[in-house]
Enzyme design. Sequence first.
Site, PDB file in Angstrom:
ATOM      1  N   ASP A   1       8.481   0.274 -14.583  1.00  0.00           N
ATOM      2  CA  ASP A   1       7.542   0.298 -13.389  1.00  0.00           C
ATOM      3  C   ASP A   1       7.502  -1.041 -12.990  1.00  0.00           C
ATOM      4  O   ASP A   1       7.458  -1.973 -13.376  1.00  0.00           O
ATOM      5  CB  ASP A   1       5.978   0.549 -13.847  1.00  0.00           C
ATOM      6  CG  ASP A   1       4.842   0.734 -12.692  1.00  0.00           C
ATOM      7  OD1 ASP A   1       5.087  -0.185 -11.585  1.00  0.00           O
ATOM      8  OD2 ASP A   1       4.238   1.428 -12.892  1.00  0.00           O
TER       9      ASP A   1
ATOM     10  N   SER B   1       6.262   1.674  -7.558  1.00  0.00           N
ATOM     11  CA  SER B   1       5.641   2.758  -8.244  1.00  0.00           C
ATOM     12  C   SER B   1       5.064   3.879  -7.386  1.00  0.00           C
ATOM     13  O   SER B   1       6.230   4.438  -6.657  1.00  0.00           O
ATOM     14  CB  SER B   1       4.261   1.972  -9.069  1.00  0.00           C
ATOM     15  OG  SER B   1       3.758   2.880  -9.904  1.00  0.00           O
TER      16      SER B   1
END
Length: 746
Positions: A224, A78
Amino acid sequence: MHVMSRVTHLALGTAAVLAILASAPGLAAESRPPAAPSSTPRIGLALSGGGARGIAHVGVLKVLEEMRIPISCVTGTSMGAIVGATFAAGRTPEEMQRLVLDVDWDEIFRDQPPRDEIAVRRKTDDYRTLFAPEFGVKNGGLALPKGVLAGVAIESFFRKLATPAFGISDFGKLPIPFLAIATDIQTGQEVVLNHGSLPEAMRASMSVPGAMAPVEIDGRLLVDGGIANNLPINEARKLCDADVIIAVNISTPPLTREEITSALSVVGQLVNFLGKQTVDEQIRSLSANDVLIAPDLGDISAAKFNRSADAIRIGEEATRALSDKLKRYSIPPEQYAALRATQVAKEKALGTVDEIRIEGLEKTNPAVVRELVESKPGEPLSEDKLGADLRRIFGTQDYEGIDYRIVGGEVGPRALIIEPKEKDWGPDYLRFGLGLASDFQGDNQFNALVQYRKTWLNRLGGEWTIEAAVGQNTHLASEFYQPLNEEGKWFIAPNGYIGQQTRAVFVGKDKIADYLISVGQGGIDLGAVLGTWGQLRMGAVWSRVFPRVDTGSPVLPEVRQTTAGLRAALFVDQTNHAYFPTEGYGFTGTAYAAMTAFGSAVNYQRLEGRGRAVWTFGPNTFNFAVNGGTALGSDMPAYESFTLGGPLRLSGYRINEFSGRDYAFGRVMFYNRLLPLPDILGSGVYAGVSGEIGRITSRFDTQPSPGTLWSGSAFLGADTVLGPLFVGFGFAGAGNYTLYLLLGAP
């Protein structure tokens, strides 16, 4: 890891999750006897996710640089992948800090190109206050995008960050070997990204389910990586056979019961817990030779990018606090300088290409897209110019994403390949709109709107629009817009309209009637597109008009009349927002000449122009508007009259209190943004005032001209997804005042 069922439930309804960009708290490393480090250990750096909190990684890198800690490889998830990839691409921590602090994060997450690069036809939709979401119409049902944000602006920023590594597709061959972690949304499995497009890998690693569209890489839909592995220590050990791991965990503490106050906070808590499980497992693998850095970021949430400077400072402080553990890995200045000389890279020039190709399209025409590209073969390419090309293509609103790559050159011609990704919920779309105005004195205007748009009906981009509205202006309208060449500079547009609108009739200050005007109309326009800044139309129109009194005194005549003639319209818009702009200018001009030679009952002319210009000084914006209209001395009928009065058009008077054949109007608005809004909600909340002046003559109520009228208002406003919202107090001379509410464009 079997998390798919939880991921699926989590992704549903996560429309505003940029505030929870995935992070997880860590635990202390197990105590183990330290092993003597080698003289030149291979050090792997693992960076966790955490949204805006992850900007603290930049502070960590600054101190590691100061302490001359040699980094052999980097892994990240991320926001950790964003910072890690930028560092691995060859940028210094100082460069990274400058880039992070200089960027406008509101624009990065707005996911729209600058408005001056949006297609003109889509700009005109703004003034119909059509709001999100845009529904696709396919297979007999409605479809929506896979994420609130397509991520085009974000990926453009990532390309800028990764410019020093341009052309490197094997991440192991970056100045510092690197990999990113993403999650396969279909299986919930961890996916290691170690090749391909570095900016695309960065975006895939941070694509929060529901908030950002998944990224398709190698046939897998990726979101993600924090869901599957938010602190990839294990991958750092494998990537460079690391002797030592420096792990940076940007923890988001679990919410307290008092802080769990909404569905959004519940979703945030679930995301944190999903990431926490993997982080705990990874941290337990650390030995005493490894170093865990866990900056205490306090109230800096995952969405507070405006706190980037604070996050960097806290990252520095947390790293310096562990200097005793870190300094044993420092190497001599000369040795470190020699290492960094191989790891720091300058921004690479993109060079020139021999050809530019558009690939990957099925519904839309590559030749039409090619006309939007201003970069040329044989001329030096730049990221800025290419970015503008991509934004211009994206601004047509036919695509959900767009990327480019450069191939060849060593053998054969060097080519720029631009790959727009067509919206999988298109090419037919449904949108809704809403408009409301009230002066709280009985004059209320309300309109609800629905627009159905069929696009790419032929190779040149023919488009058919049907629009229906109910309320003050009830109508059914349709237009077929047909470009005449691939450049799209010329078009023809047959159109039709049937509907009715209600207009108040005043004598002095007293409303005495409502006038109902029914219209059936057909026309055809020939037009020219003036780049992305304007449009010119000219054509013929025939109308059958039936104005009559609906309620009240019959002071105006009831007629059934044909009006027909030639019309022209010029539309120019270079403002950065349709409503509450902070810069730019715009102009709309219309002209109509009714002629008996075309079948009109009477000859008359109607000419109107509206211009505005906007300047901003610091947080303060001044918005100037000048409008005017005239019948040029002709006997223009009452149903064509100009009107003044109502919110921001002489705010102290009632809606449409004045009408006549000629008018002039000027306004200056001052407003200050009190607070920003997330892109999915609008742009901001504003406080402001307005000063207005107007004059109207040749009135149809037989009253003399009131002369020059002065008015003003004070308001609270917001630029929302439903359109502009104003709640204000209007005032004028002779004790005139109103309270008003304005939403959208009624």
